[in-house]
Design an enzyme around this catalytic site. Sequence first.
Site, PDB file in Angstrom:
ATOM      1  N   ASN A 180      -8.335   3.895  18.798  1.00 16.16           N
ATOM      2  CA  ASN A 180      -9.794   3.877  18.896  1.00 16.16           C
ATOM      3  C   ASN A 180     -10.323   2.720  18.062  1.00 16.16           C
ATOM      4  OD1 ASN A 180     -12.647   5.089  19.101  1.00 16.16           O
ATOM      5  ND2 ASN A 180     -12.322   5.021  16.886  1.00 16.16           N
ATOM      6  N   GLU A 181     -11.234   1.958  18.641  1.00 16.59           N
ATOM      7  CA  GLU A 181     -11.841   0.832  17.914  1.00 16.59           C
ATOM      8  C   GLU A 181     -10.780   0.090  17.109  1.00 16.59           C
ATOM      9  OE1 GLU A 181     -15.600   1.915  16.013  1.00 16.59           O
ATOM     10  OE2 GLU A 181     -16.479   2.311  17.980  1.00 16.59           O
ATOM     11  N   TYR A 250     -23.693   1.600  20.927  1.00 19.97           N
ATOM     12  CA  TYR A 250     -24.705   2.497  20.352  1.00 19.97           C
ATOM     13  C   TYR A 250     -26.067   1.811  20.381  1.00 19.97           C
ATOM     14  CZ  TYR A 250     -21.085   5.672  18.664  1.00 19.97           C
ATOM     15  OH  TYR A 250     -20.056   6.580  18.588  1.00 19.97           O
ATOM     16  N   GLU A 305     -17.862   5.934  24.009  1.00 24.33           N
ATOM     17  CA  GLU A 305     -18.824   6.263  22.935  1.00 24.33           C
ATOM     18  C   GLU A 305     -20.147   5.580  23.274  1.00 24.33           C
ATOM     19  OE1 GLU A 305     -17.661   5.878  18.794  1.00 24.33           O
ATOM     20  OE2 GLU A 305     -15.610   6.474  19.286  1.00 24.33           O
ATOM     21  N   GLN A 354     -22.368  12.449  19.625  1.00 24.88           N
ATOM     22  CA  GLN A 354     -21.260  13.347  19.845  1.00 24.88           C
ATOM     23  C   GLN A 354     -21.809  14.693  20.263  1.00 24.88           C
ATOM     24  OE1 GLN A 354     -18.380  13.355  16.657  1.00 24.88           O
ATOM     25  NE2 GLN A 354     -18.268  11.123  16.556  1.00 24.88           N
TER      26      GLN A 354
HETATM   27  O1  AHR Z   1     -19.111   8.235  16.569  1.00 26.89           O
HETATM   28  C1  AHR Z   1     -19.031   7.840  15.241  1.00 26.89           C
HETATM   29  C2  AHR Z   1     -18.076   6.673  15.045  1.00 26.89           C
HETATM   30  O2  AHR Z   1     -18.565   5.562  15.718  1.00 26.89           O
HETATM   31  C3  AHR Z   1     -16.697   6.846  15.629  1.00 26.89           C
HETATM   32  O3  AHR Z   1     -15.856   7.550  14.778  1.00 26.89           O
HETATM   33  C4  AHR Z   1     -16.238   5.445  15.811  1.00 26.89           C
HETATM   34  O4  AHR Z   1     -15.313   5.315  16.863  1.00 26.89           O
HETATM   35  C5  AHR Z   1     -17.522   4.680  16.046  1.00 26.89           C
HETATM   36  O5  AHR Z   1     -17.608   3.556  15.269  1.00 26.89           O
END
Ligand code: AHR
Length: 501
Positions: A180-181, A250, A305, A354
């Site tokens: 992840n990332e 985001y 995400e 989330q």
């Molecule tokens: O969703 C919160 C965080 O955001 C996650 O853990 C990460 O993958 C992202 O940077």
Amino acid sequence: MPLISLAQNKIVLNTDLGETIINKHIYGHFSEHLGRCIYGGLYAGEENKLVPHINGMRTDVVEALKNLNIPNLRWPGGCFADTYHWKDGIGPKEQRPTIVNTWWGNVTEDNSFGSHEFMELCRQLSTEPYFSANVGSGTVQEMSEWVQYMNFSGKSPMSDLRAENGHEEPFKVKYWGIGNETWGCGGNMTAEYYADLYKRYATYVNTSWDSKEKLFRIASGASDDDYHWTEVMMRDIPHKMLEGIGVHHYSVIDWADKGSATDFDENMYFTTMSRAWDMERLVQGHSTIMDKYDPEKKVAMMVDEWGGWYNVEPGTNGGFLYQQNTMRDAMIAGMTLNIFNNHADRVRMANIAQVVNVLQAVILTDEERIILTPTYHVMEMYKIHQDAVQIPIYLKTEDYIFGDKKLPAISASASKDDDGKVHVSVVNIDMNKSHKINLDLRGENFKNVSGRILSAPSIQDHNTFDNPNKITPQKFSGAKLINNKIDVVVPPFSVLVLELN
Ligand code: AHR
């Protein structure tokens, strides 16, 4: 009374021209060992006497999520995933080691919620698990053993261990994220280095429960507009080893100061909307690169995400990412899901971040109480698009104008379900103006129209534990169908879903 725009917005639907299925997995969720997402959110614990639960899973939360038909749930992270060693979370609970959750608040993690508990949650939710495995601090062998443990149907050390822990049958986990990332919290790697590492993992992560079933391996994807990342993944990883590639985005005003979730002005609102609209550009940008290497669109884009991210609620742990959820979040949800629906030929999974108590959550909990957020209601209104046939849409929208800046005011998507019902979801993000929309329905004749709307007097409005039903979807009777045309007035910052048959 809000102003009503005089100019006409227009939506044309060719309801007989749909070819692409809107994959239900676009409506996926994400659950991380972060703050109160798992502990206190989804999981009350088997010994909990205050909160009703089945096998430790909160009944109220499970019931509410079932009503969304959530198609998949990603776990255990996020950044946490690359610190997680799965063997810590199996076997008798009293023997499980305690670790420190270094990414999220340095709190103690007792590993009482592990692979078996997650699968029990997925069973109760009737949802598909999406495991995100540790690449940052793990090994190829560790992940390969996890896959064997979850999936192998024959006899092996890992399947024997699973049986010893009470589950003889394979769990059949199809979706596996390989890191992840990995450009950030998952190891700070370059794209080129990770692409090589991915191939090592993908080579050994190959245990399916059935020779006909293929695992779905997902490469850790780009952040925002890091197109180089996607280019390298698509160029350097043979596509027979790659079923999906992630993208994270985001809607954040400013990473240095994200602003309050509830106390914001129009300038902040407009910036959030602008970040949310960026998703359209990002999906198009990453798709263009993917198309270059994969014109047949075999590799899925997984926006695993997405969502709004603000400062935590005052007085709460800064590492827990607990935030309230207003009509602004309903706007993010509605327009983002419209974008995914309209790009369903490439976007085949997405996970809002989330699911409970963290970031743009659909549910918030406080001990034994829960509230459903405006985002929950959008997800519920939009569930009719899951696995329906996408209807190509022509949309002419006016602008939402703020000072010398502007954004498209209206977003929309449409689909036809198995019963032939057509659904159109429309979002008006304009904070000040109602927008009149003319819908032109082509391809077949419709007799009936009905609808539901999510709106509120103020953009900052939200549900609270004392007033949990302040914002809920209402019946909408403002649509009149005449000669296959509909004129509707969509109020400021509202989400409307029409049903036609
Ligand atoms: O969703 C919160 C965080 O955001 C996650 O853990 C990460 O993958 C992202 O940077």
